[in-house]
Design a protein around this motif. Sequence first.
Motif, PDB file in Angstrom:
ATOM      1  N   UNK A  23      36.992  42.464  42.683  1.00 14.28           N
ATOM      2  CA  UNK A  23      37.579  43.655  42.418  1.00 14.28           C
ATOM      3  C   UNK A  23      37.125  44.787  43.657  1.00 14.28           C
ATOM      4  N   UNK A  24      36.833  44.609  44.958  1.00 14.68           N
ATOM      5  CA  UNK A  24      37.040  44.700  45.665  1.00 14.68           C
ATOM      6  C   UNK A  24      38.198  44.362  46.485  1.00 14.68           C
ATOM      7  N   UNK A  25      38.461  43.491  46.691  1.00 17.23           N
ATOM      8  CA  UNK A  25      39.817  42.923  47.079  1.00 17.23           C
ATOM      9  C   UNK A  25      41.440  43.062  45.880  1.00 17.23           C
ATOM     10  N   UNK A  26      40.312  43.540  44.286  1.00 13.26           N
ATOM     11  CA  UNK A  26      41.647  44.003  43.771  1.00 13.26           C
ATOM     12  C   UNK A  26      42.285  45.714  43.746  1.00 13.26           C
ATOM     13  N   UNK A  27      40.932  46.051  44.723  1.00 16.93           N
ATOM     14  CA  UNK A  27      41.256  48.350  44.967  1.00 16.93           C
ATOM     15  C   UNK A  27      41.605  47.745  46.238  1.00 16.93           C
ATOM     16  N   UNK A  28      42.002  47.160  46.948  1.00 16.86           N
ATOM     17  CA  UNK A  28      42.971  46.511  48.295  1.00 16.86           C
ATOM     18  C   UNK A  28      44.579  46.876  47.435  1.00 16.86           C
TER      19      UNK A  28
END
Length: 131
Positions: A23-28
């Motif tokens: 999810x954190x990578x998806x935000x980026x």
Amino acid sequence: MFKFKNLLSTSANPESIGYKFRNRRFIVFETLIEKNFDKNTKLKILDVGGASYFWSDKDFLEKYDVEITMLNLDVVESGHPKLKSVKGDATDLSEYQNDSFDLVFSNSVIEHLYTWENQIKMAKECVRVGK
């Protein structure tokens, strides 16, 4: 109640650490999409090693005009009209021409290729088929 086994379960489980990292990578990823692409442009995305749950549990598919091709060792049912599953090899994308996709995305696949040579092949193929 916190369950340790949930923390270590697959990244499909919202309680897992893998899910949180994805999810954190998806935000980026989404921030880069917003900065570099017009919202009204249809985007063709190749997701190498993609899973439908990764896209379906977010509002990305409703927010953007996208066609996402998920490439895996086997075809899997996508369950969404904007997601298409195909069988393929990340190190040999010869079925696609140069610049076939606006964007090539891969989340947690490269470590499964085992050798440096295969990782280089995948990287070169992703650059070749993506704009």
